[in-house]
Design a protein around this motif. Structure first.
Motif, mmCIF file in Angstrom:
data_model
loop_
_atom_site.group_PDB
_atom_site.id
_atom_site.type_symbol
_atom_site.label_atom_id
_atom_site.label_comp_id
_atom_site.label_asym_id
_atom_site.label_seq_id
_atom_site.Cartn_x
_atom_site.Cartn_y
_atom_site.Cartn_z
ATOM 1 N N ALA A 13 0.839 -1.207 0.000
ATOM 2 C CA ALA A 13 0.000 0.000 0.000
ATOM 3 C C ALA A 13 0.870 1.252 0.000
ATOM 4 O O ALA A 13 0.584 2.219 -0.719
ATOM 5 C CB ALA A 13 -0.933 -0.013 1.201
ATOM 6 N N ASP A 14 1.932 1.252 0.793
ATOM 7 C CA ASP A 14 2.846 2.396 0.823
ATOM 8 C C ASP A 14 3.504 2.604 -0.531
ATOM 9 O O ASP A 14 3.636 3.730 -1.000
ATOM 10 C CB ASP A 14 3.930 2.198 1.886
ATOM 11 C CG ASP A 14 3.409 2.341 3.303
ATOM 12 O OD1 ASP A 14 2.282 2.846 3.481
ATOM 13 O OD2 ASP A 14 4.136 1.950 4.232
ATOM 14 N N GLU A 15 3.917 1.514 -1.161
ATOM 15 C CA GLU A 15 4.562 1.594 -2.468
ATOM 16 C C GLU A 15 3.587 2.118 -3.521
ATOM 17 O O GLU A 15 3.933 2.963 -4.342
ATOM 18 C CB GLU A 15 5.108 0.222 -2.885
ATOM 19 C CG GLU A 15 5.713 0.184 -4.268
ATOM 20 C CD GLU A 15 6.927 1.079 -4.441
ATOM 21 O OE1 GLU A 15 7.252 1.395 -5.598
ATOM 22 O OE2 GLU A 15 7.546 1.485 -3.440
ATOM 23 N N GLU A 77 -5.439 4.906 -5.731
ATOM 24 C CA GLU A 77 -4.493 4.086 -4.972
ATOM 25 C C GLU A 77 -5.112 2.747 -4.604
ATOM 26 O O GLU A 77 -4.476 1.704 -4.722
ATOM 27 C CB GLU A 77 -4.086 4.782 -3.672
ATOM 28 C CG GLU A 77 -3.032 5.810 -3.809
ATOM 29 C CD GLU A 77 -2.729 6.473 -2.476
ATOM 30 O OE1 GLU A 77 -2.942 5.861 -1.415
ATOM 31 O OE2 GLU A 77 -2.267 7.618 -2.505
ATOM 32 N N ASN A 78 -6.342 2.792 -4.139
ATOM 33 C CA ASN A 78 -7.023 1.578 -3.692
ATOM 34 C C ASN A 78 -7.246 0.586 -4.825
ATOM 35 O O ASN A 78 -7.400 -0.611 -4.580
ATOM 36 C CB ASN A 78 -8.352 1.908 -3.020
ATOM 37 C CG ASN A 78 -8.160 2.563 -1.671
ATOM 38 O OD1 ASN A 78 -7.150 2.372 -1.018
ATOM 39 N ND2 ASN A 78 -9.128 3.353 -1.252
ATOM 40 N N LEU A 79 -7.253 1.065 -6.044
ATOM 41 C CA LEU A 79 -7.441 0.173 -7.193
ATOM 42 C C LEU A 79 -6.152 -0.549 -7.584
ATOM 43 O O LEU A 79 -6.193 -1.554 -8.267
ATOM 44 C CB LEU A 79 -7.985 0.959 -8.390
ATOM 45 C CG LEU A 79 -9.392 1.526 -8.227
ATOM 46 C CD1 LEU A 79 -9.747 2.384 -9.437
ATOM 47 C CD2 LEU A 79 -10.411 0.423 -8.022
ATOM 48 N N GLY A 80 -4.998 -0.014 -7.193
ATOM 49 C CA GLY A 80 -3.729 -0.693 -7.431
ATOM 50 C C GLY A 80 -2.957 -0.220 -8.646
ATOM 51 O O GLY A 80 -3.309 0.749 -9.304
ATOM 52 N N LYS A 81 -1.898 -0.946 -8.935
ATOM 53 C CA LYS A 81 -0.942 -0.566 -9.980
ATOM 54 C C LYS A 81 -1.547 -0.528 -11.380
ATOM 55 O O LYS A 81 -1.220 0.342 -12.169
ATOM 56 C CB LYS A 81 0.254 -1.517 -9.977
ATOM 57 C CG LYS A 81 1.166 -1.341 -8.801
ATOM 58 C CD LYS A 81 2.349 -2.281 -8.894
ATOM 59 C CE LYS A 81 3.254 -2.116 -7.690
ATOM 60 N NZ LYS A 81 4.407 -2.991 -7.745
#
Length: 96
Positions: A13-15, A77-81
């Motif tokens: 999550a931090d990354e 962010e919550n959805l990811g990379k």
């Protein structure tokens, strides 16, 4: 008191948050949020259609609720990379 180790999910999550901050400036988030986007015309440019649908929903919900940029950033962010990559592609294709 013993300091607790961060879980691998916490590190991930931090990354992801760091990547969002690096890749999406406030100006770019503002562009996504406030531009009338023809989502269908941009769909072929995004390889992961499920992620693209999630990104569309995140932007539309954020706009509908008149959320600030920090909240939109958190949604992405919550959805990811993959969503981050889709947002970057989206920005590239809607910039004037």
């Amino acid at each position: 008191m013993v300091r607790k180790k961060r879980s691998s999910m916490g590190k991930l999550a931090d990354e992801t948050a760091r990547q969002v901050d690096q890749m999406l400036s406030d100006d770019e988030l503002e562009l996504i949020k406030n531009t009338s986007i023809n989502w269908e015309s941009l769909k072929p440019k995004i390889t992961n259609s499920e992620t693209y649908t999630s990104l569309i929903n995140a932007v539309q919900q954020s706009t509908k609720k008149n959320e600030d940029l920090a909240q939109l950033r958190a949604r992405i962010e919550n959805l990811g990379k993959d969503a981050l990559k889709a947002a970057r592609t989206l920005i590239t294709n809607i910039k004037p």
